[in-house]
Write a protein that holds these residues in place. Structure first.
Motif, PDB file in Angstrom:
ATOM      1  N   UNK A   1       0.792  -1.089   0.041  1.00 15.08           N
ATOM      2  CA  UNK A   1      -0.094  -0.074  -0.001  1.00 15.08           C
ATOM      3  C   UNK A   1       0.987   1.428  -0.066  1.00 15.08           C
ATOM      4  N   UNK A   2       0.226   2.370  -0.409  1.00 19.25           N
ATOM      5  CA  UNK A   2       0.960   3.735  -0.435  1.00 19.25           C
ATOM      6  C   UNK A   2       0.982   3.997   1.120  1.00 19.25           C
TER       7      UNK A   2
ATOM      8  N   UNK B   1      15.062  -3.913   3.504  1.00 21.73           N
ATOM      9  CA  UNK B   1      14.961  -3.991   4.947  1.00 21.73           C
ATOM     10  C   UNK B   1      13.310  -3.934   5.098  1.00 21.73           C
ATOM     11  N   UNK B   2      12.796  -4.513   5.884  1.00 20.38           N
ATOM     12  CA  UNK B   2      11.581  -4.929   6.166  1.00 20.38           C
ATOM     13  C   UNK B   2      11.231  -4.757   7.905  1.00 20.38           C
TER      14      UNK B   2
ATOM     15  N   UNK C   1      -0.502  -7.389  10.469  1.00 21.19           N
ATOM     16  CA  UNK C   1       0.487  -6.461  10.930  1.00 21.19           C
ATOM     17  C   UNK C   1       0.553  -5.410   9.867  1.00 21.19           C
ATOM     18  N   UNK C   2       1.107  -4.226  10.181  1.00 25.72           N
ATOM     19  CA  UNK C   2       1.423  -3.191   9.229  1.00 25.72           C
ATOM     20  C   UNK C   2       2.768  -3.170   9.323  1.00 25.72           C
ATOM     21  N   UNK C   3       3.471  -2.710   8.118  1.00 26.76           N
ATOM     22  CA  UNK C   3       4.951  -2.926   7.991  1.00 26.76           C
ATOM     23  C   UNK C   3       5.450  -1.899   6.814  1.00 26.76           C
TER      24      UNK C   3
ATOM     25  N   UNK D   1      16.596   3.853  -1.706  1.00 29.94           N
ATOM     26  CA  UNK D   1      16.100   4.203  -3.062  1.00 29.94           C
ATOM     27  C   UNK D   1      14.690   4.302  -2.929  1.00 29.94           C
ATOM     28  N   UNK D   2      13.919   3.486  -2.344  1.00 34.92           N
ATOM     29  CA  UNK D   2      12.508   3.469  -2.391  1.00 34.92           C
ATOM     30  C   UNK D   2      12.087   3.127  -0.743  1.00 34.92           C
ATOM     31  N   UNK D   3      10.987   3.431  -0.265  1.00 32.43           N
ATOM     32  CA  UNK D   3       9.925   3.067   0.911  1.00 32.43           C
ATOM     33  C   UNK D   3       8.792   2.504   0.256  1.00 32.43           C
ATOM     34  N   UNK D   4       8.461   1.468   0.882  1.00 35.30           N
ATOM     35  CA  UNK D   4       6.946   0.937   0.527  1.00 35.30           C
ATOM     36  C   UNK D   4       6.385   0.504   1.958  1.00 35.30           C
TER      37      UNK D   4
END
Length: 186
Positions: free
Chosen positions: A52-53, A133-134, A147-149, A161-164
């Protein structure tokens, strides 16, 4: 002389046991929550992940995917993903740690290597060689997990580089193997 040696040996053994107990004590009980193991995290979970955003909560164009997460007693974890966004062999299994925070709540963090860049001709999210990395905030109720992660992607130099973000519901897998079948195979 022989009785003094036995007495000294007994004292040393007792001291070793007391010290071992003191070292193990901080870890005892941290892996569980609730009576009779209800709400405990250790075990293997089949997870369906929906990316998700992070800001809006809207689904991302990356399709939902499944994973197997194994949370071991003592606080280690492994994860294997079945995500169509990754090419075969592009990502390693994830390895990391988890901890019990309160009641039925846990936190986990782990990393996986992305072994090669997604070729430009392949449609979808262009992953770059580096590290993923999670991090998750987890709640467990019986054999149900939510969970939310978030996931951060780093290049080989450690630059973000990016975050999701992702949310998921999971159910514990009950993988029991009869001890006698293991012993009879030996």
């Amino acid at each position: 002389m022989n009785s003094k040696l036995r007495r000294t040996s007994s004292v040393v053994v007792v001291l070793i046991l007391v010290l071992a107990g003191a070292l193990v004590q901080p870890f005892a009980g941290n892996a569980t929550a609730g009576p009779n193991g209800e709400g405990t995290l250790p075990g293997t979970w089949r997870v369906q992940v929906t990316p998700i955003n992070c800001q809006t909560g809207a689904p991302l164009p990356i399709p939902s995917f499944s994973a197997l997460d194994s949370y071991a007693r003592g606080g280690t974890l492994t994860e294997v993903v079945n995500a169509a966004a990754f090419l075969p062999g592009q990502v390693t299994p994830g390895l990391g740690v988890w901890s019990h925070t309160q009641a039925n709540a846990y936190k986990a963090v782990w990393e996986a290597f992305i072994l090669f860049d997604t070729p430009p001709a392949v449609p979808g999210f262009p992953f770059k060689r580096g590290v993923q990395r999670l991090m998750r905030d987890i709640e467990v109720h019986g054999d149900q997990m939510t969970f939310n992660g978030s996931s951060q992607f780093f290049d080989t130099n450690g630059n973000v580089l990016a975050v999701a973000c992702a949310s998921a519901r999971a159910r514990a897998l009950r993988m029991w193997m009869a001890r006698t079948s293991c012993l009879s195979a030996m």
